[in-house]
Design a protein around this motif. Structure first.
Motif, mmCIF file in Angstrom:
data_model
loop_
_atom_site.group_PDB
_atom_site.id
_atom_site.type_symbol
_atom_site.label_atom_id
_atom_site.label_comp_id
_atom_site.label_asym_id
_atom_site.label_seq_id
_atom_site.Cartn_x
_atom_site.Cartn_y
_atom_site.Cartn_z
ATOM 1 N N THR A 21 62.358 91.007 89.485
ATOM 2 C CA THR A 21 62.914 89.657 89.383
ATOM 3 C C THR A 21 63.143 89.070 90.767
ATOM 4 O O THR A 21 62.775 87.918 91.049
ATOM 5 C CB THR A 21 64.232 89.681 88.593
ATOM 6 O OG1 THR A 21 63.973 90.149 87.262
ATOM 7 C CG2 THR A 21 64.858 88.296 88.521
ATOM 8 N N ALA A 22 63.748 89.849 91.653
ATOM 9 C CA ALA A 22 64.009 89.371 93.009
ATOM 10 C C ALA A 22 62.712 89.046 93.738
ATOM 11 O O ALA A 22 62.622 88.038 94.467
ATOM 12 C CB ALA A 22 64.809 90.414 93.780
ATOM 13 N N LEU A 24 59.781 88.138 92.385
ATOM 14 C CA LEU A 24 59.184 86.928 91.827
ATOM 15 C C LEU A 24 59.931 85.685 92.316
ATOM 16 O O LEU A 24 59.297 84.672 92.656
ATOM 17 C CB LEU A 24 59.190 86.994 90.299
ATOM 18 C CG LEU A 24 58.278 88.062 89.682
ATOM 19 C CD1 LEU A 24 58.438 88.096 88.166
ATOM 20 C CD2 LEU A 24 56.816 87.827 90.049
ATOM 21 N N GLN A 25 61.235 85.754 92.347
ATOM 22 C CA GLN A 25 62.013 84.621 92.857
ATOM 23 C C GLN A 25 61.652 84.332 94.309
ATOM 24 O O GLN A 25 61.478 83.173 94.703
ATOM 25 C CB GLN A 25 63.503 84.907 92.714
ATOM 26 C CG GLN A 25 63.990 84.939 91.272
ATOM 27 C CD GLN A 25 65.421 85.439 91.148
ATOM 28 O OE1 GLN A 25 65.931 86.108 92.053
ATOM 29 N NE2 GLN A 25 66.074 85.144 90.035
ATOM 30 N N GLU A 26 61.528 85.379 95.101
ATOM 31 C CA GLU A 26 61.193 85.225 96.521
ATOM 32 C C GLU A 26 59.803 84.616 96.697
ATOM 33 O O GLU A 26 59.597 83.713 97.513
ATOM 34 C CB GLU A 26 61.263 86.591 97.194
ATOM 35 C CG GLU A 26 60.806 86.628 98.632
ATOM 36 C CD GLU A 26 60.698 88.050 99.157
ATOM 37 O OE1 GLU A 26 59.864 88.280 100.052
ATOM 38 O OE2 GLU A 26 61.441 88.929 98.680
ATOM 39 N N VAL A 28 57.974 82.839 94.499
ATOM 40 C CA VAL A 28 57.909 81.462 94.021
ATOM 41 C C VAL A 28 58.526 80.513 95.042
ATOM 42 O O VAL A 28 57.989 79.438 95.325
ATOM 43 C CB VAL A 28 58.601 81.339 92.646
ATOM 44 C CG1 VAL A 28 58.831 79.881 92.281
ATOM 45 C CG2 VAL A 28 57.755 82.018 91.575
ATOM 46 N N LYS A 29 59.624 80.918 95.635
ATOM 47 C CA LYS A 29 60.271 80.076 96.646
ATOM 48 C C LYS A 29 59.400 79.953 97.893
ATOM 49 O O LYS A 29 59.271 78.863 98.467
ATOM 50 C CB LYS A 29 61.634 80.665 97.014
ATOM 51 C CG LYS A 29 62.403 79.834 98.028
ATOM 52 C CD LYS A 29 63.776 80.423 98.304
ATOM 53 C CE LYS A 29 64.551 79.581 99.317
ATOM 54 N NZ LYS A 29 65.901 80.159 99.584
ATOM 55 N N ARG A 54 65.668 87.481 82.221
ATOM 56 C CA ARG A 54 65.927 87.309 83.650
ATOM 57 C C ARG A 54 65.659 85.871 84.088
ATOM 58 O O ARG A 54 64.905 85.134 83.443
ATOM 59 C CB ARG A 54 65.082 88.278 84.470
ATOM 60 C CG ARG A 54 65.280 89.754 84.122
ATOM 61 C CD ARG A 54 66.726 90.189 84.314
ATOM 62 N NE ARG A 54 66.942 91.559 83.890
ATOM 63 C CZ ARG A 54 67.065 92.587 84.722
ATOM 64 N NH1 ARG A 54 66.973 92.401 86.027
ATOM 65 N NH2 ARG A 54 67.264 93.803 84.247
ATOM 66 N N ASP A 55 66.244 85.498 85.200
ATOM 67 C CA ASP A 55 66.104 84.152 85.739
ATOM 68 C C ASP A 55 64.820 84.071 86.553
ATOM 69 O O ASP A 55 64.817 84.249 87.778
ATOM 70 C CB ASP A 55 67.319 83.817 86.613
ATOM 71 C CG ASP A 55 67.245 82.404 87.174
ATOM 72 O OD1 ASP A 55 66.460 81.595 86.648
ATOM 73 O OD2 ASP A 55 67.964 82.118 88.158
ATOM 74 N N ILE A 56 63.716 83.820 85.847
ATOM 75 C CA ILE A 56 62.383 83.770 86.451
ATOM 76 C C ILE A 56 61.723 82.459 86.051
ATOM 77 O O ILE A 56 61.773 82.063 84.893
ATOM 78 C CB ILE A 56 61.524 84.961 85.981
ATOM 79 C CG1 ILE A 56 62.128 86.291 86.469
ATOM 80 C CG2 ILE A 56 60.079 84.823 86.460
ATOM 81 C CD1 ILE A 56 61.516 87.521 85.831
ATOM 82 N N ASP A 57 61.122 81.778 87.003
ATOM 83 C CA ASP A 57 60.406 80.534 86.729
ATOM 84 C C ASP A 57 59.010 80.882 86.221
ATOM 85 O O ASP A 57 58.052 80.948 86.998
ATOM 86 C CB ASP A 57 60.341 79.679 88.000
ATOM 87 C CG ASP A 57 59.702 78.319 87.752
ATOM 88 O OD1 ASP A 57 59.209 78.076 86.624
ATOM 89 O OD2 ASP A 57 59.683 77.493 88.684
ATOM 90 N N TRP A 58 58.909 81.091 84.926
ATOM 91 C CA TRP A 58 57.647 81.556 84.336
ATOM 92 C C TRP A 58 56.528 80.526 84.442
ATOM 93 O O TRP A 58 55.352 80.881 84.328
ATOM 94 C CB TRP A 58 57.874 81.951 82.880
ATOM 95 C CG TRP A 58 58.724 83.183 82.753
ATOM 96 C CD1 TRP A 58 60.019 83.253 82.357
ATOM 97 C CD2 TRP A 58 58.332 84.525 83.060
ATOM 98 N NE1 TRP A 58 60.474 84.547 82.397
ATOM 99 C CE2 TRP A 58 59.456 85.346 82.825
ATOM 100 C CE3 TRP A 58 57.154 85.107 83.516
ATOM 101 C CZ2 TRP A 58 59.418 86.730 83.034
ATOM 102 C CZ3 TRP A 58 57.112 86.471 83.717
ATOM 103 C CH2 TRP A 58 58.238 87.270 83.472
#
Length: 236
Positions: A21-22, A24-26, A28-29, A54-58
């Protein structure tokens, strides 16, 4: 290859889901999107299930598979079918972002492998390839003693003699795995301990295909305590 040992299977799945999750967030940002090749198997499927809340921008994540059973598209044997049930049908990922390897629709296996190679090359850079590992130290559908582990120059090969059913599959080659920026091998269970020890002993890919896995930026061997049981503390 860095080794990270977790207290048990549940911790392996939960903490790897946190790690993914971390990442993917990194990604995407930093770059606007992330491309991940996922794997099947019980641990791989459990990991996908753990990502569902999880908080993921799918909308910005692209998914493909590092290997696939060459069976009908709706067969429960397909990794993609299992992944849809575990995760993809439960999150708002666009259909266009799910890039399945070909299913068996009567197309000859070699042609399906060529289509898989084209699919992977069209994706461009893969940020992360997730892999399991069998008790024989196989990864994807690259098995010890079989020629697939030595294939080069193409990204996806057809496999007709998998010792695990079904025998006919599509698989990333070692070249395709190692073209990924990151490779994570996620391994659980006492039945994998000898294979893990073999990989860490320096065995070559003909004997232990998992030993050939190496991401361009990062390679992690993520284990539960049972899979790590035969490793010396200083070998972790």
């Amino acid at each position: 290859m860095s080794v990270i040992v977790h207290a048990d299977r549940a911790a392996l799945v939960a903490q790897t889901a946190d790690r993914l999750t971390a990442l993917l967030q990194e990604l995407v940002k930093a770059q606007g999107s992330a491309t991940v090749a996922v794997t099947g198997g019980s641990v791989g499927t459990a990991l996908l299930e753990a990502l569902a809340d999880r908080d993921i921008d799918w909308q910005r994540v692209v998914i493909t598979w590092s290997d696939e059973r060459y069976v009908a598209a709706d067969s429960p044997d397909r990794n993609a079918v299992q992944a849809r049930e575990a995760l993809l049908d439960r999150v708002p990922i666009p259909a266009a972002n799910v890039r399945e390897l070909p299913a068996d629709d009567g197309t000859p296996l070699d042609d399906a492998a060529a289509a898989g190679t084209g699919l992977l090359r069209a994706l461009g850079r893969v940020d992360l390839t997730l892999l399991g590992m069998g008790p024989d130290a196989h990864i994807a559908s690259l098995f010890p003693g079989l020629p697939g582990v030595h294939e080069s120059g193409i990204a996806v090969i057809g496999v007709t003699d998998s010792p695990k059913p079904p025998p006919t599959r599509l698989s990333f080659t070692v070249d395709a795995v190692n073209a990924s920026d990151r490779v994570w091998l996620v391994v659980a269970g006492a039945d994998k301990a000898e294979a893990v020890a073999l990989v860490r002993s320096g065995a070559g890919p003909a004997e232990a295909p998992a030993s050939a896995a190496a991401g361009r930026v990062e390679t992690l061997l993520l284990l539960d305590d049972e899979a790590a049981a035969l490793l010396e503390e200083d070998g972790r």
